[in-house]
Design a protein around this motif. Structure first.
Motif, mmCIF file in Angstrom:
data_model
loop_
_atom_site.group_PDB
_atom_site.id
_atom_site.type_symbol
_atom_site.label_atom_id
_atom_site.label_comp_id
_atom_site.label_asym_id
_atom_site.label_seq_id
_atom_site.Cartn_x
_atom_site.Cartn_y
_atom_site.Cartn_z
ATOM 1 N N GLY A 32 3.831 -13.756 -38.652
ATOM 2 C CA GLY A 32 2.738 -13.997 -39.578
ATOM 3 C C GLY A 32 1.379 -13.847 -38.929
ATOM 4 N N LEU A 33 1.221 -14.314 -37.697
ATOM 5 C CA LEU A 33 -0.045 -14.156 -36.988
ATOM 6 C C LEU A 33 -0.329 -12.686 -36.697
ATOM 7 N N SER A 34 0.711 -11.919 -36.414
ATOM 8 C CA SER A 34 0.515 -10.485 -36.187
ATOM 9 C C SER A 34 0.024 -9.793 -37.451
ATOM 10 N N PHE A 35 0.617 -10.110 -38.591
ATOM 11 C CA PHE A 35 0.155 -9.536 -39.860
ATOM 12 C C PHE A 35 -1.257 -10.004 -40.201
ATOM 13 N N ALA A 36 -1.568 -11.258 -39.881
ATOM 14 C CA ALA A 36 -2.913 -11.771 -40.160
ATOM 15 C C ALA A 36 -3.954 -11.036 -39.332
ATOM 16 N N ALA A 37 -3.614 -10.683 -38.106
ATOM 17 C CA ALA A 37 -4.553 -9.929 -37.272
ATOM 18 C C ALA A 37 -4.815 -8.542 -37.855
ATOM 19 N N TRP A 38 -3.814 -7.938 -38.475
ATOM 20 C CA TRP A 38 -4.018 -6.648 -39.128
ATOM 21 C C TRP A 38 -4.999 -6.755 -40.292
ATOM 22 N N SER A 39 -5.029 -7.896 -40.952
ATOM 23 C CA SER A 39 -5.808 -8.016 -42.185
ATOM 24 C C SER A 39 -7.308 -7.948 -41.949
ATOM 25 N N VAL A 40 -7.782 -8.226 -40.738
ATOM 26 C CA VAL A 40 -9.225 -8.202 -40.489
ATOM 27 C C VAL A 40 -9.704 -6.841 -40.011
ATOM 28 N N PHE A 41 -8.784 -5.891 -39.905
ATOM 29 C CA PHE A 41 -9.197 -4.564 -39.452
ATOM 30 C C PHE A 41 -9.574 -3.726 -40.653
ATOM 31 N N PRO A 42 -10.775 -3.188 -40.725
ATOM 32 C CA PRO A 42 -11.259 -2.537 -41.956
ATOM 33 C C PRO A 42 -10.578 -1.229 -42.288
ATOM 34 N N LEU A 47 1.199 -1.671 -32.081
ATOM 35 C CA LEU A 47 0.548 -0.727 -32.988
ATOM 36 C C LEU A 47 -0.871 -1.171 -33.323
ATOM 37 N N LEU A 48 -1.054 -2.481 -33.489
ATOM 38 C CA LEU A 48 -2.386 -2.996 -33.800
ATOM 39 C C LEU A 48 -3.371 -2.699 -32.687
ATOM 40 N N PHE A 49 -2.984 -2.941 -31.449
ATOM 41 C CA PHE A 49 -3.885 -2.695 -30.333
ATOM 42 C C PHE A 49 -4.107 -1.201 -30.098
ATOM 43 N N SER A 50 -3.185 -0.376 -30.519
ATOM 44 C CA SER A 50 -3.420 1.069 -30.451
ATOM 45 C C SER A 50 -4.560 1.464 -31.379
ATOM 46 N N VAL A 51 -4.573 0.891 -32.583
ATOM 47 C CA VAL A 51 -5.642 1.179 -33.537
ATOM 48 C C VAL A 51 -6.964 0.575 -33.060
ATOM 49 N N ILE A 52 -6.921 -0.648 -32.543
ATOM 50 C CA ILE A 52 -8.143 -1.299 -32.056
ATOM 51 C C ILE A 52 -8.718 -0.539 -30.861
ATOM 52 N N THR A 53 -7.858 -0.063 -29.960
ATOM 53 C CA THR A 53 -8.321 0.711 -28.813
ATOM 54 C C THR A 53 -9.017 1.987 -29.259
ATOM 55 N N THR A 54 -8.452 2.648 -30.244
ATOM 56 C CA THR A 54 -9.083 3.856 -30.773
ATOM 57 C C THR A 54 -10.434 3.550 -31.393
ATOM 58 N N SER A 55 -10.511 2.443 -32.112
ATOM 59 C CA SER A 55 -11.757 2.080 -32.785
ATOM 60 C C SER A 55 -12.855 1.704 -31.804
ATOM 61 N N LEU A 56 -12.495 0.993 -30.718
ATOM 62 C CA LEU A 56 -13.511 0.480 -29.793
ATOM 63 C C LEU A 56 -13.852 1.475 -28.688
ATOM 64 N N TYR A 57 -12.842 2.092 -28.082
ATOM 65 C CA TYR A 57 -13.069 2.863 -26.863
ATOM 66 C C TYR A 57 -12.889 4.373 -27.022
ATOM 67 N N LEU A 58 -12.290 4.816 -28.110
ATOM 68 C CA LEU A 58 -12.083 6.249 -28.315
ATOM 69 C C LEU A 58 -12.807 6.734 -29.561
ATOM 70 N N LYS A 77 -5.462 9.917 -32.466
ATOM 71 C CA LYS A 77 -5.843 9.229 -31.232
ATOM 72 C C LYS A 77 -5.073 7.926 -31.071
ATOM 73 N N ALA A 78 -4.892 7.184 -32.163
ATOM 74 C CA ALA A 78 -4.118 5.943 -32.088
ATOM 75 C C ALA A 78 -2.663 6.227 -31.738
ATOM 76 N N PHE A 79 -2.145 7.357 -32.199
ATOM 77 C CA PHE A 79 -0.761 7.717 -31.885
ATOM 78 C C PHE A 79 -0.576 7.926 -30.384
ATOM 79 N N PHE A 80 -1.510 8.626 -29.746
ATOM 80 C CA PHE A 80 -1.376 8.870 -28.309
ATOM 81 C C PHE A 80 -1.521 7.573 -27.508
ATOM 82 N N VAL A 81 -2.344 6.650 -27.984
ATOM 83 C CA VAL A 81 -2.445 5.352 -27.313
ATOM 84 C C VAL A 81 -1.122 4.594 -27.421
ATOM 85 N N SER A 82 -0.514 4.617 -28.601
ATOM 86 C CA SER A 82 0.769 3.934 -28.780
ATOM 87 C C SER A 82 1.867 4.550 -27.921
#
Length: 302
Positions: A75-85, A226-237, A256-261
């Motif tokens: 549930g916490l993992s899904f909740a973290a996804w919810s704040v990503f725009p 998967l969440l951190f792959s998307v966050i990494t792309t958003s912040l650093y790539l 880009k998120a795919f290659f991070v994952s």
């Protein structure tokens, strides 16, 4: 939002299949791709196997906490996804801080699960998880906020929009390297999978879990990857390259998120697990002073 969760679970299933394919490719072994329509049916078979297994009820455990911890972790993992725009509809001014709160709480179910199992091995793994979380999450929080300083906002949408002329990863390679190390530690992946060190902790905090309870912990870990792959792309790539067609822009982002994952999966096949004291020294004596030095540079530069 419920449909997104179902789609995410399907992606997690095939993401685990991709991991096994990469591990077999690196090790020169056969992958699940040789069975079940080139491996497509393998995640379904694994899910059915875990669902049909008996869920053990320990007589001397704290039963309520023992049962609720796997669901709380997912549930916490899904909740973290919810704040990503990129996926959700939230646009909070402090969404980055809310994301930090969710990922910081992710260690709590692991800690309570190890204690509630009433097993010495599980308890040792939960204590190790807490000590590890304290060490890397300080650096992780600083590295998360650093790209946001250039936008003067704590809203994730201000970074997710492609406004940068160059990747932050290319402008600050040391920070990007430390960020990758922190997300590997956060998701319990090699070479920082010390919470689930089966060689010395008998699988760690989840040793007393089986069946569906074990599957919930498993899905939570892969969802965070998967969440951190998307966050990494958003912040650093993130860069200023834009397509006129929005679907193409989204495809560029997800590529880009795919290659991070894939990089996260590849680390498990390449790097050996490090010692626990080496992780603590690397975070407290190496990464933290270096990250603070970049903040001091930014203050002087401003």
């Amino acid at each position: 939002m419920f449909s997104f969760q179902i789609n995410l679970l399907i992606i997690i299933a095939f993401y685990s299949l991709s991991e096994r394919a990469i591990l077999s490719l690196v090790a020169g072994r056969q992958s699940p791709g040789v069975v079940g329509l080139r491996g497509v049916l393998q995640p379904m078979a694994d899910g059915m196997k875990l669902y049909m297994k008996d869920m053990i009820r320990l007589a001397q455990s704290n039963h309520l906490a023992y049962v609720l911890c796997p669901s709380a972790s997912l549930g916490l993992s899904f909740a973290a996804w919810s704040v990503f725009p990129f996926w959700g509809t939230y646009s909070l001014e402090v969404s980055a801080l809310l994301f930090l709160c969710f990922i910081s709480l992710s260690a709590v179910p692991i800690m309570i699960a190890g204690w509630a199992s009433n097993s010495k091995y599980s308890l040792m793994a939960s204590v190790r998880a807490l000590a590890q979380a304290i060490s890397y999450e300080v650096v992780l929080g600083l590295l998360l906020v650093f790209p946001l300083l250039f936008t003067h906002s704590l809203e994730m949408t201000s970074v997710a929009a492609p406004t940068q002329s160059i990747w932050v990863a290319l402008a600050f390679p040391p920070l990007f390297g430390m960020w990758l190390a922190c997300i590997l530690a956060e998701t319990n992946r090699s070479p920082f999978d010390l919470v689930e060190a089966e060689s010395e902790l008998v699988s760690g905090y989840n040793v007393e879990y089986s069946g569906l309870h074990f599957a919930l912990f498993f899905m939570s870990e892969y969802s965070n990857m998967l969440l951190f792959s998307v966050i990494t792309t958003s912040l650093y790539l993130n860069d200023g390259f834009m397509f006129t067609n929005p679907p193409l822009q989204e495809a560029y982002f997800m590529t880009k998120a795919f290659f991070v994952s894939i990089f996260i999966l590849f680390c498990r096949a390449v790097f050996p697990r490090i010692r626990f004291d080496h992780l603590m020294k690397m975070m407290w004596l190496g990464s933290l002073p270096l990250t603070l030095s970049f903040y001091i540079w930014y203050i002087i530069w401003m």
